[in-house]
Design an enzyme around this catalytic site. Structure first.
Site, PDB file in Angstrom:
ATOM      1  N   CYS A 145       0.875  -0.782   0.081  1.00 52.40           N
ATOM      2  CA  CYS A 145       0.282  -0.510  -0.107  1.00 52.40           C
ATOM      3  C   CYS A 145       1.265   1.414  -0.109  1.00 52.40           C
ATOM      4  CB  CYS A 145      -0.663   0.061   1.292  1.00 52.40           C
ATOM      5  SG  CYS A 145      -2.253  -1.170   1.150  1.00 52.40           S
ATOM      6  N   HIS A 167      -3.394   7.156   1.412  1.00 53.09           N
ATOM      7  CA  HIS A 167      -3.929   5.246   1.555  1.00 53.09           C
ATOM      8  C   HIS A 167      -5.591   5.843   2.210  1.00 53.09           C
ATOM      9  CE1 HIS A 167      -4.583   1.864   0.778  1.00 53.09           C
ATOM     10  NE2 HIS A 167      -3.534   1.571   2.580  1.00 53.09           N
ATOM     11  N   ASN A 180     -10.522  -0.583  -0.616  1.00 60.81           N
ATOM     12  CA  ASN A 180      -8.789  -0.130  -0.003  1.00 60.81           C
ATOM     13  C   ASN A 180      -8.138  -0.650  -2.021  1.00 60.81           C
ATOM     14  OD1 ASN A 180      -5.607  -0.081  -0.012  1.00 60.81           O
ATOM     15  ND2 ASN A 180      -5.890  -0.913   2.111  1.00 60.81           N
TER      16      ASN A 180
END
Length: 330
Positions: free
Chosen positions: A121, A257, A287
């Site tokens: 990520c 993020h 996500n």
């Protein structure tokens, strides 16, 4: 404003942004027909309402290519002007060659530097610093920095704790070398990256070429990840702002993020930032790992919130653990 005669510095400036999402959009209600969950449960704990899932003919490299084309058009340049491609992904098309080279070929770019970066990520932040460093050093002039993922390929669709959290997509920027004033010019002003491999078992994939010979599935201990995320992200954002000689009060927008709405809220509070300064797309994208920061950035550029001259902080944390932040004058 900079004073007369102030020295110029070579910086990497964001010249264009772009994004791409798979055609199929999946709601929480649709997921609830497949696993034991509900829209209310997902929204309350994560803020997620929708995610995009790649079709069989949509891959990390095809999504990356579409996002790259948008970014190149946004920058107003020809693809041939790109001399560096850094693609952040944890879900490449193949073990090798790098998916960045597939993007290069699809864009019709001849000889250039092209490689992948794997930091999950945080991958886009890692890729950004690599590209920015190469531009600042003079070894590149125009770079495509891409975050692209097809996390749906590595999800365990029987694990309701993880399969509802992730989606597929890609985001891209064009970084361009420019001579700007040291005090107030545009570009990447500071970046800070970290990793701590002791936390491997909190967020990982249970497979790989040299261990199981399989791709594996994503595994996560959510509560522990949440706790580390809030602490690490607030710290690295302060660290990067300090490196740029700035403070949280100077920030126009945080582009984080997009893992969980609760993490976004908690991090903003820890920094004393107003929630309306935080770009949020987790509700509609879920996500998307390395793609989430550039996807959120492009969304806020397209809707007019982020304007030239705005001060941005980009931040992310992911498996490894890896985490980082970048201060950018857009």
């Amino acid at each position: 404003m900079s004073g007369a005669g102030e020295a110029l510095v070579r910086r990497a400036v964001i010249a264009g942004t772009g994004s791409a999402l798979p055609a199929r959009r999946v709601s929480n209600a649709e997921l609830a027909q497949q696993v034991d969950t509900s829209d209310e449960w997902i929204v309350e704990r994560t803020g997620i309402r929708f995610r995009h899932i790649a079709a069989p003919d949509e891959t990390t490299s095809t999504l990356a290519t579409d996002a790259a084309r948008e970014a190149i058009a946004s920058a107003g340049i020809a693809a041939a002007a790109i001399d560096l491609i850094v693609l952040a992904t944890a879900t490449p098309d193949q073990t090798f060659p790098a998916s960045a080279t597939k993007v290069q070929a699809a864009l019709g770019i001849g000889d250039c530097v092209a490689f992948d970066v794997a930091a999950v990520c945080s991958g886009f932040l890692y890729a950004l610093q690599v590209a920015e460093s190469m531009i600042r050093a003079g070894s590149a002039n125009r770079a495509l920095v891409i975050g692209a993922e097809t996390f749906s390929r590595i999800l365990d669709w029987e694990d309701r704790a993880t399969c509802v959290l992730f989606g597929d997509g890609a985001g891209a920027i064009v970084l361009e070398a420019q001579e700007t004033a040291a005090s107030d010019g545009r570009g990447v002003l500071a970046t800070r990256l970290h990793a701590d491999g002791r936390h491997n078992q909190l967020l990982y994939v249970d497979g790989g070429p040299s261990t199981t010979g399989t791709v594996g599935k994503l595994r996560m201990k959510g509560k522990e990840v949440f706790r580390h995320a809030v602490t690490n992200l607030a710290a690295v954002m302060n660290e990067s702002l300090s490196a740029a000689g700035l403070a949280a009060a100077d920030v126009d927008w945080v582009v984080p993020h997009q893992a969980n709405a609760r993490i976004l809220d908690a991090t903003a509070k820890k920094l004393g930032l107003a929630p309306e300064k935080v770009i949020v797309t987790v509700d509609r994208h879920a996500n998307t790992s390395a793609a989430s920061v550039p996807l959120a950035l492009d969304a806020a550029v397209k809707d007019g919130r982020i304007k030239r001259g705005d001060l941005l902080v980009l931040e992310a944390m992911g498996g490894g653990f890896t985490w980082g932040a970048a201060v950018v004058r857009f």
